[in-house]
Design a protein around this motif. Structure first.
Motif, PDB file in Angstrom:
ATOM      1  N   PHE A  72       0.833  -1.191   0.000  1.00 36.60           N
ATOM      2  CA  PHE A  72       0.000   0.000   0.000  1.00 36.60           C
ATOM      3  C   PHE A  72       0.873   1.248   0.000  1.00 36.60           C
ATOM      4  CE2 PHE A  72      -2.297  -3.446   1.963  1.00 36.60           C
ATOM      5  CZ  PHE A  72      -3.513  -3.414   1.302  1.00 36.60           C
ATOM      6  N   THR A  73       0.363   2.302  -0.647  1.00 33.91           N
ATOM      7  CA  THR A  73       1.110   3.554  -0.728  1.00 33.91           C
ATOM      8  C   THR A  73       0.304   4.736  -0.205  1.00 33.91           C
ATOM      9  OG1 THR A  73       2.193   2.672  -2.690  1.00 33.91           O
ATOM     10  CG2 THR A  73       2.487   4.995  -2.268  1.00 33.91           C
ATOM     11  N   ALA A  74      -1.024   4.615  -0.089  1.00 33.48           N
ATOM     12  CA  ALA A  74      -1.906   5.702   0.365  1.00 33.48           C
ATOM     13  C   ALA A  74      -1.780   6.908  -0.553  1.00 33.48           C
ATOM     14  CB  ALA A  74      -1.652   6.039   1.833  1.00 33.48           C
ATOM     15  N   GLY A  75      -1.848   8.142  -0.045  1.00 31.45           N
ATOM     16  CA  GLY A  75      -1.807   9.292  -0.935  1.00 31.45           C
ATOM     17  C   GLY A  75      -2.050  10.592  -0.230  1.00 31.45           C
ATOM     18  N   VAL A  76      -2.170  11.673  -1.029  1.00 31.53           N
ATOM     19  CA  VAL A  76      -2.300  13.025  -0.491  1.00 31.53           C
ATOM     20  C   VAL A  76      -3.421  13.761  -1.201  1.00 31.53           C
ATOM     21  CG1 VAL A  76       0.117  13.211   0.190  1.00 31.53           C
ATOM     22  CG2 VAL A  76      -0.563  13.894  -2.115  1.00 31.53           C
ATOM     23  N   THR A  77      -3.864  14.836  -0.564  1.00 25.45           N
ATOM     24  CA  THR A  77      -4.838  15.753  -1.133  1.00 25.45           C
ATOM     25  C   THR A  77      -4.533  17.133  -0.589  1.00 25.45           C
ATOM     26  OG1 THR A  77      -7.203  16.121  -1.509  1.00 25.45           O
ATOM     27  CG2 THR A  77      -6.549  15.437   0.696  1.00 25.45           C
ATOM     28  N   THR A  78      -5.285  18.137  -1.005  1.00 20.12           N
ATOM     29  CA  THR A  78      -5.105  19.487  -0.478  1.00 20.12           C
ATOM     30  C   THR A  78      -6.407  19.986   0.099  1.00 20.12           C
ATOM     31  OG1 THR A  78      -5.422  20.314  -2.738  1.00 20.12           O
ATOM     32  CG2 THR A  78      -3.167  20.189  -1.922  1.00 20.12           C
ATOM     33  N   ALA A  79      -6.292  20.746   1.181  1.00 21.54           N
ATOM     34  CA  ALA A  79      -7.447  21.367   1.810  1.00 21.54           C
ATOM     35  C   ALA A  79      -7.742  22.698   1.127  1.00 21.54           C
ATOM     36  CB  ALA A  79      -7.174  21.572   3.299  1.00 21.54           C
ATOM     37  N   ALA A  80      -8.860  23.321   1.526  1.00 24.75           N
ATOM     38  CA  ALA A  80      -9.256  24.587   0.925  1.00 24.75           C
ATOM     39  C   ALA A  80      -8.215  25.668   1.144  1.00 24.75           C
ATOM     40  CB  ALA A  80     -10.605  25.020   1.499  1.00 24.75           C
ATOM     41  N   ASP A  81      -7.454  25.581   2.243  1.00 24.89           N
ATOM     42  CA  ASP A  81      -6.437  26.601   2.514  1.00 24.89           C
ATOM     43  C   ASP A  81      -5.107  26.304   1.839  1.00 24.89           C
ATOM     44  OD1 ASP A  81      -5.534  24.475   3.990  1.00 24.89           O
ATOM     45  OD2 ASP A  81      -5.538  25.509   5.922  1.00 24.89           O
ATOM     46  N   GLY A  82      -5.051  25.246   1.027  1.00 22.31           N
ATOM     47  CA  GLY A  82      -3.841  24.912   0.303  1.00 22.31           C
ATOM     48  C   GLY A  82      -2.906  23.972   1.032  1.00 22.31           C
TER      49      GLY A  82
END
Length: 1001
Positions: free
Chosen positions: A693-703
């Motif tokens: 497994f590697t999972a991952g990232v995202t960004t919030a509204a504030d960057g």
């Protein structure tokens, strides 16, 4: 933000009970580092890791503890590891309840100061020393008996000699039984050699604390074979033990042995399979005539169980283990039981219970059974997908392992409430979720890579407040082992990939409706065939042209993967066969960018053969590498990508070391946003069953970047993390001004340059700069300014402006957050890629004929455009809030119209849109830029300028023109179009006709 406990698994040693009602034990694998652990079971039934072993070195050296612990006179717990330590031969250690760890002994194999390898359980003798055995090592490699002081000084008392010699026996097992100054034990092999068992079937022996050794008995098969536990000294003066095999039916025996000078051996039972077979561990007394023990197999479910055996040989099966669930959860115990003084006996199973990770249980002689604790952590561990916003300011993400159902969990994190379990997986809905969740119609959809009715995985639905339900159970031919996030298709179905299964067992592309109807679209065929490719990686990407794009990690002409597309009708086309050299072996899916392109990675290839980031243009299916990983700061990208609102692409690099989070932007190129060091996470982890497994990232509204890592962290089970928005400007302020919050407008060196200007120009804010920090000159009769631009300083806007009166200023050229200067005054100096530029911007008005002309550089921080129009206004008007209907160049075109047409708002346009007659109809030729996707263009016609106006063709938010008047010019790509729209009424049939373009948003 949160960390998860990777539990120790495969508990094979006997529990140690304390006066406070807690139990301590060892797990031979798992733990934070995968080398096993010492764990505690609280009186309330919680399993807590005391220490996790670190292998050959580290803070807790040792690996694979397979024996139980013993309480020392100092209140610490003493134990052994079967491997690890300095030589890899195993260790002796002590650890306190608070987790203070001390290594006492490194075993040295066949020679050295502590001969032996693979040490077993210790016993504390009344003389203050610890005694034990090693299953290997010693001069002949057959094992040893040793004595150890509490300080760790080892004395070898005996070295076994196999099937012959003075100390017959090999592979001593289990704890030694103490009777005065005599110790009794067993060996698993050695002793009499037979044609069927040349290594022997095991022996019984005794040895004094001074080292005098006596062989007592050889097992020969019918009287037992291969003991798996030590001896128990009963109050009646006899020693009792078991063998795992042998006896009349071959499934083990129980026996007694007297402690007389000439001991008498008596067989008291031969075990039979379905009743209970393969006895393991030491026996324990329930009363004066009854013994309790464990069998590793047999019983009603075949998972072993707990039995009673009278000293006369009467056998009763008290409890048969039932596996992962059922009345008596648990399976395959490998150790004996421990009494608590209140009539109950406590033990562990090496398997069974939720997730098949094992259980801690208690039972009494009447057969009353209960699970004290499950090894599977209720919260789960091993994050396996990027977090997604839950709509309430929190995050929802999957954990691949653990939970009350043993199949992983869906975890929720909120700012106020921290971490909680939203739902547990396992059983019917599937287990081992893999990939971020997809929000659709108020429900979240995901895939489970294992479990469900066929054991091949599933698509599932999570509804807050209602829990998890099955959408579809996968099968081998339909596609198995689904992986990666589902995507929302243009037809309303959910699209994904299965890494295995299909007609050729090389994986599939599928779609499934929310009602549960699944369709296999592609069945991959390996290195050749009708659908080359193998082991696809998700997620897929849906392009504006309605084609689906994806990659496979293997297959294709060189078995290094392919890049493919699937049409809306299911036609499969290979765009690229990755070659044996160059970009190859993609280990993550694709992501559609905000610019109309599709992005992906290959784990190998590029300038350092450490992987690449590539970009695909779906308008013509061409692709190119846009960045190479350097191998030293980031390498081997894997897992899902994320396209951020600011245009950057984020993802996970799995190397070097523990990996990290990378970011790519047009201005800054490929950069490492954060590195994992193990303690704060590890980019990849495996579940011990072949899944990585590697999972991952995202960004919030504030960057800010939010993400999950499947491994590492304080407890080894992965982390949920946030990467603080530490911009280059904030880092610069910290370095030079001591605080990231220092004011942009301050001027500590009083040289007339504010902090934010010093930053943009590459100056030091505490050292005064002489006049002329930027170079102004006159060339060809025009003022011009030479300005430095550093793409890495990607958090400020630089605007070169001109004025005649110092009151009103007109932008000449603008650089938005590190991007190249653009505008009517840009002259030269821009080059692609990173590195400092020297940019020349020129005025639009000559100095001759003008009373006065002024140029300046204005620098702003904290501007992030919400859309292309806002960025355009900042670039050409110097103000993102400039009015749509303003007309600074007074050419009759409002700002919004200039934006739509691609003309300059500060330079008067003399020409109108191309128009005229064609075949007796009025027509208008209109430019359309798909990237200007925040305005609507409407071409209208009328017979009276007062209205009403009839729409002829409309382009909404960058989409193609459509309508009854559209004539030609549209193409399915990202280029600027020249679109012809024609009136519906001929000029000959109407006294007057008018045609116009109206722009709205």
């Amino acid at each position: 933000m949160a960390s998860f406990q990777r539990p120790g698994t495969q508990a094979t040693g006997r529990l140690l009970r304390t006066a406070g009602g807690e139990s301590y034990g060892t797990a031979s694998s798992g733990g934070a580092n995968g080398f096993g652990s010492v764990f505690r079971v609280t009186a309330a039934g919680a399993v807590e890791t005391v220490v996790s072993f670190t292998g050959s070195g580290g803070a807790v050296p040792g690996s694979g503890p397979a024996a139980g612990l013993v309480l020392g006179a100092d209140g610490a717990f003493y134990g052994t590891t079967s491997a690890g330590g300095a030589g890899g031969f195993g260790t002796v250690f002590k650890v306190t309840a608070a987790g203070v760890f001390t290594k006492l002994v490194d075993f040295t194999g066949t020679a050295g100061t502590a001969k032996g390898s693979v040490p077993g359980p210790l016993v504390l003798h009344p003389d203050g020393n610890f005694y034990g055995t090693t299953a290997a090592g010693g001069t002949g490699g057959f094992g040893t008996v040793f004595k150890m002081t509490s300080a760790g000084a080892v004395t070898t008392l005996a070295e076994f000699t196999g099937t012959t010699g003075a100390t017959k026996g090999s592979e001593p097992r289990g704890a030694l039984a103490v009777s005065g100054n005599t110790l009794y034990g067993v060996t698993r092999t050695g002793g009499v050699s037979t044609q069927a068992m040349t290594q022997g079937m095991g022996t019984l022996f005794r040895i004094t604390t001074a080292g005098t050794f006596t062989a007592l008995h050889d097992f020969t098969g019918t009287n037992g074979s291969r003991p798996a536990g030590g001896l128990f000294l009963h109050s009646n003066g006899l020693l009792y033990g078991t063998t795992e095999f042998g006896g009349t039916e071959g499934f083990g025996t129980a026996f007694s042995l007297s402690t007389a000078a000439a001991p008498v051996f008596t067989s008291i039972r031969s075990f039979a399979d379905l009743v209970g077979s393969q006895p393991v561990g030491e026996l324990v007394a329930a009363d004066a005539t009854t013994l309790l023990g464990a069998v590793a197999a047999g019983g009603t479910s075949g998972w072993g169980g707990i039995y009673t055996l009278t000293t006369g040989g009467a056998f009763t099966m008290l409890a048969s283990f039932t596996g992962e669930s059922g009345a008596t959860p648990g399976a395959s115990p490998r150790a004996g039981l421990t009494p608590d003084g209140n009539g109950f006996f406590h033990g562990v199973t090496s398997a069974g219970g939720p997730g098949n990770l094992g259980t801690v249980f208690k039972i009494n002689a009447a057969g009353t059974y209960s699970v004290t604790a499950n090894v599977s952590p209720p919260a789960g561990w091993m994050p396996s997908g990027a977090p997604v916003a839950d709509g309430a300011g929190g995050w929802l993400f999957p954990l691949a392992a653990g939970g009350s159902g043993g199949g992983g969990t869906l975890a929720s994190w909120s700012q106020g409430g921290g971490l909680s379990v939203a739902a547990a997986l396992g059983g019917t809905p599937g287990s081992t979720p893999d990939g971020a969740l997809l929000l659709k119609g108020g429900s979240y959809y995901g895939v489970a890579s294992q479990g469900a009715s066929s054991g091949r995985g599933s698509a599932f639905r999570y509804q807050p407040g209602s829990g998890v339900s099955l959408v579809n159970a996968f099968t081998s031919t339909g596609g198995a082992l689904p992986q990666g996030a589902l995507i929302d298709g243009s037809d309303g179905a959910l699209y994904g990939v299965g890494r295995e299964g299909g007609t050729s067992a090389r994986g599939t592309v599928f779609k499934v409706t929310t009602a549960g109807v699944r369709t296999r679209i592609v069945s991959f065929t390996g290195t050749a065939g009708t659908a080359p490719g193998s082991s696809p990686r998700g997620p897929l990407a849906l392009a504006p042209n309605q084609n689906y794009y994806g990659v496979t990690a293997r297959g294709g002409s060189s078995d290094n993967g392919v890049l493919f597309k699937i049409s809306p009708t299911g036609t499969y086309t290979v765009i690229a066969h990755f070659a044996a050299t160059g970009p190859r072996l993609p280990e993550g899916g694709l992501a559609p960018g905000n610019d109309g392109f599709i992005y992906g990675t290959c784990s190998r290839g590029g300038t350092a053969d450490a992987g690449v980031l590539f970009r695909l243009d779906p308008s013509n299916d061409t692709w190119s590498v846009i960045a190479s990983f350097d191998g030293s700061t980031a390498a081997s990208p894997a897992g899902a990508l994320h396209a951020a609102a600011d245009g950057s692409i984020l993802g996970i690099a799995t190397a070097p070391g523990n990996g990290g989070v990378f970011r790519h932007s047009a201005a800054g190129g490929l950069q490492l946003a954060a590195a994992f060091d193990g303690s704060n996470g590890r980019a990849s982890a495996d579940n011990g069953a072949g899944l990585v497994f590697t999972a991952g990232v995202t960004t919030a509204a504030d960057g800010t970047i939010h993400g999950s890592a499947p491994g590492g962290g304080p407890a080894g089970g992965g982390v949920l993390f946030r990467i603080a928005a530490s911009s280059p400007l904030a880092a610069w302020k910290t370095q030079y001004l001591g605080s990231p919050a220092a004011s942009d407008d301050d001027d500590p060196d009083r040289d007339g340059l504010a902090n934010v200007v010093e930053y943009a120009l590459g100056r030091i804010p505490t050292l005064p700069d002489a006049a002329g920090s930027t170079i102004a000159s006159i060339a060809g009769g025009f003022l011009r300014l030479t300005v430095p631009r550093d793409p890495a300083r990607n958090d400020v806007v630089m605007i070169v402006e001109a004025s005649a009166d110092l009151a009103g200023w007109s932008p000449l050229a603008t650089s938005l957050n590190g991007s190249p200067f653009t505008g009517p005054g840009y002259l030269s100096g821009e080059t692609p890629g990173p590195g400092l530029k020297s940019v020349v911007v020129r005025d639009l008005v000559p100095v001759t004929g003008a009373r006065r002309r002024f140029l300046r550089l204005r620098v702003l921080s904290g501007f992030t455009p919400t859309g292309p129009l806002e960025a355009w206004k900042m670039t050409y008007l110097g103000n993102p809030a400039a009015p749509d209907d303003g007309d600074p160049d007074r050419d009759g075109r409002a700002n919004l119209l200039e934006y739509a047409l691609g003309t300059l708002p500060t330079v008067a346009d003399a020409t109108a849109l191309p128009s005229g007659l064609s075949g007796g109809f009025l027509q208008l030729i209109v430019p359309r830029d798909p990237a200007r996707n925040d305005v609507t263009l409407t071409v209208e016609a009328t017979a009276n300028p007062a209205g009403p106006w009839t729409p002829l063709a409309v382009s909404t938010n960058g989409s193609p023109f459509s309508g009854p008047g559209y004539l030609s010019g549209e193409t399915p790509d990202a280029s600027v179009k020249s679109v012809t729209v024609r009136d519906l009424v001929t000029v000959s049939s109407a006294p007057r006709r008018f045609i116009r373009l109206r722009v709205t948003r």
